[in-house]
Design a protein around this motif. Structure first.
Motif, mmCIF file in Angstrom:
data_model
loop_
_atom_site.group_PDB
_atom_site.id
_atom_site.type_symbol
_atom_site.label_atom_id
_atom_site.label_comp_id
_atom_site.label_asym_id
_atom_site.label_seq_id
_atom_site.Cartn_x
_atom_site.Cartn_y
_atom_site.Cartn_z
ATOM 1 N N ASN A 8 0.808 -1.220 0.000
ATOM 2 C CA ASN A 8 0.000 0.000 0.000
ATOM 3 C C ASN A 8 0.841 1.270 0.000
ATOM 4 O O ASN A 8 0.317 2.368 -0.190
ATOM 5 N N LYS A 9 2.130 1.137 0.231
ATOM 6 C CA LYS A 9 3.041 2.286 0.203
ATOM 7 C C LYS A 9 3.729 2.428 -1.157
ATOM 8 O O LYS A 9 4.603 3.274 -1.323
ATOM 9 N N GLY A 10 3.341 1.592 -2.117
ATOM 10 C CA GLY A 10 3.953 1.659 -3.439
ATOM 11 C C GLY A 10 5.360 1.127 -3.490
ATOM 12 O O GLY A 10 6.138 1.489 -4.397
ATOM 13 N N CYS A 11 5.704 0.255 -2.557
ATOM 14 C CA CYS A 11 7.062 -0.280 -2.508
ATOM 15 C C CYS A 11 7.270 -1.357 -3.566
ATOM 16 O O CYS A 11 6.338 -2.067 -3.952
ATOM 17 N N SER A 12 8.499 -1.497 -3.994
ATOM 18 C CA SER A 12 8.898 -2.517 -4.950
ATOM 19 C C SER A 12 10.028 -3.343 -4.341
ATOM 20 O O SER A 12 10.983 -2.766 -3.793
ATOM 21 N N VAL A 13 9.936 -4.656 -4.448
ATOM 22 C CA VAL A 13 10.978 -5.503 -3.871
ATOM 23 C C VAL A 13 12.334 -5.170 -4.479
ATOM 24 O O VAL A 13 13.321 -4.942 -3.761
ATOM 25 N N ASP A 14 12.419 -5.126 -5.797
ATOM 26 C CA ASP A 14 13.699 -4.874 -6.463
ATOM 27 C C ASP A 14 14.290 -3.530 -6.081
ATOM 28 O O ASP A 14 15.503 -3.399 -5.909
ATOM 29 N N ARG A 15 13.437 -2.529 -5.932
ATOM 30 C CA ARG A 15 13.916 -1.175 -5.680
ATOM 31 C C ARG A 15 14.157 -0.884 -4.199
ATOM 32 O O ARG A 15 15.069 -0.113 -3.848
ATOM 33 N N TRP B 20 13.961 -3.268 -1.191
ATOM 34 C CA TRP B 20 14.255 -4.217 -0.116
ATOM 35 C C TRP B 20 15.510 -3.838 0.662
ATOM 36 O O TRP B 20 15.606 -4.050 1.873
ATOM 37 N N ARG B 21 16.467 -3.234 -0.036
ATOM 38 C CA ARG B 21 17.725 -2.891 0.634
ATOM 39 C C ARG B 21 17.660 -1.537 1.344
ATOM 40 O O ARG B 21 18.046 -1.424 2.511
ATOM 41 N N TRP C 253 13.928 1.223 7.705
ATOM 42 C CA TRP C 253 13.339 0.148 6.918
ATOM 43 C C TRP C 253 14.393 -0.407 5.971
ATOM 44 O O TRP C 253 15.318 0.295 5.586
ATOM 45 N N GLY C 254 14.248 -1.651 5.562
ATOM 46 C CA GLY C 254 15.155 -2.236 4.591
ATOM 47 C C GLY C 254 16.371 -2.892 5.216
ATOM 48 O O GLY C 254 16.688 -2.720 6.398
ATOM 49 N N PHE C 255 17.077 -3.643 4.395
ATOM 50 C CA PHE C 255 18.188 -4.454 4.882
ATOM 51 C C PHE C 255 19.370 -3.616 5.342
ATOM 52 O O PHE C 255 20.044 -3.961 6.326
#
Length: 269
Positions: free
Chosen positions: A138-145, A147-148, A161-163
């Motif tokens: 719902n926040k418009g997040c993308s795994v590829d973009r 996650w890190r 947030w993120g790795f």
């Protein structure tokens, strides 16, 4: 007079809600959730805040029983959180997955407080986040973009947030545990899942909290049934291992390799 304060903290999706409710199960604990994210106390403190600033914040937080968000009454009403019997408080506690930049300021103060930092396996934390409808999709997040870096969720001060943030916060927790051994307790989410009562009893001892039947009953119930709400504290133990089948193997390899390279292997167990 300000009561002793216990702060439960960790990265998002790392078990802070469950650990917070374990602390909340003590009848003499006045418990609050994410106060510095709430409308009432939004970003009230900064790294330069004085002991007086922090003490006043704690006092106002203790008095904020009328705030539905701080009390998480919607989660209690839905059954995602338990309803605990309470007595006159002898301790203020709150949980947060934000504002880790304030932790050393709290620990260096002259106030009576204890911080508990919880670390989840990085694959488990990242997997839980990217499968969250509210916090990821719902926040418009993308795994590829994202996650890190977690950039899609960083819309204000104090957001982690993120790795990359997992690595930084975990390293911070290790440093604080070494620098403030009497005031900062570091635990692993996996230990809390595998040995909930033994781990919680040790935490209560270190934080100066009395162990009660209410806590024991909650720990028995927490894994006794599964609540589908993603914020619920009633989950079966399989949540600790879901990343092994749900997370992209390519991401798993990257996360494991960099975690080992940073010397944080102990959190991969």
């Amino acid at each position: 007079m300000t009561l002793k304060t216990v702060i439960v903290t960790g990265m998002p999706r790392s078990g802070t809600s469950w650990l917070g409710q374990i602390i909340n199960s003590n009848p003499c604990v006045a418990f609050r959730t994410e106060p510095l994210f709430s409308y009432r106390f939004k970003n009230r403190l900064q790294p330069g805040s004085t002991d007086g600033d922090i003490a006043r914040f704690f006092e106002e937080l203790l008095a904020a029983e009328d705030d539905d968000f701080l009390m998480q009454r919607h989660h209690v009403a839905s059954g995602a959180y338990p309803q605990f019997a309470k007595q006159a408080p002898t301790c203020l506690a709150y949980k947060t997955s934000r504002h880790h930049e304030l932790l050393e300021r709290f620990l260096s103060s002259a106030l009576d407080l204890h911080i508990i930092g919880i670390v989840r396996h990085p694959c488990g934390a990242i997997n839980s986040w990217i499968h969250s409808e509210k916090e990821f999709h719902n926040k418009g997040c993308s795994v590829d973009r994202d996650w890190r870096t977690g950039a899609c969720r960083k819309d204000g001060v104090g957001e982690y947030w993120g790795f990359d943030d997992w690595l930084a916060v975990t390293a911070l927790f290790l440093r604080l545990a070494e620098a403030y051994p009497e005031r900062f307790t570091l635990i692993r989410y996996s230990d809390l899942v595998a040995r909930p009562e033994a781990t919680a009893r040790d935490l209560f001892d270190r934080a100066g909290l009395e162990w009660t039947e209410q806590t024991e009953g909650f720990l028995s119930a927490a894994h006794g049934h599964h609540h589908d709400d993603p914020y619920a504290v009633f989950k079966d133990k399989s949540v600790n291992e879901r990343w092994q089948t749900e997370l992209d193997p390519h991401l798993i390899r990257q996360i494991l390799e960099q975690t080992r390279a940073m010397g944080l292997t102990q959190f991969l167990e």
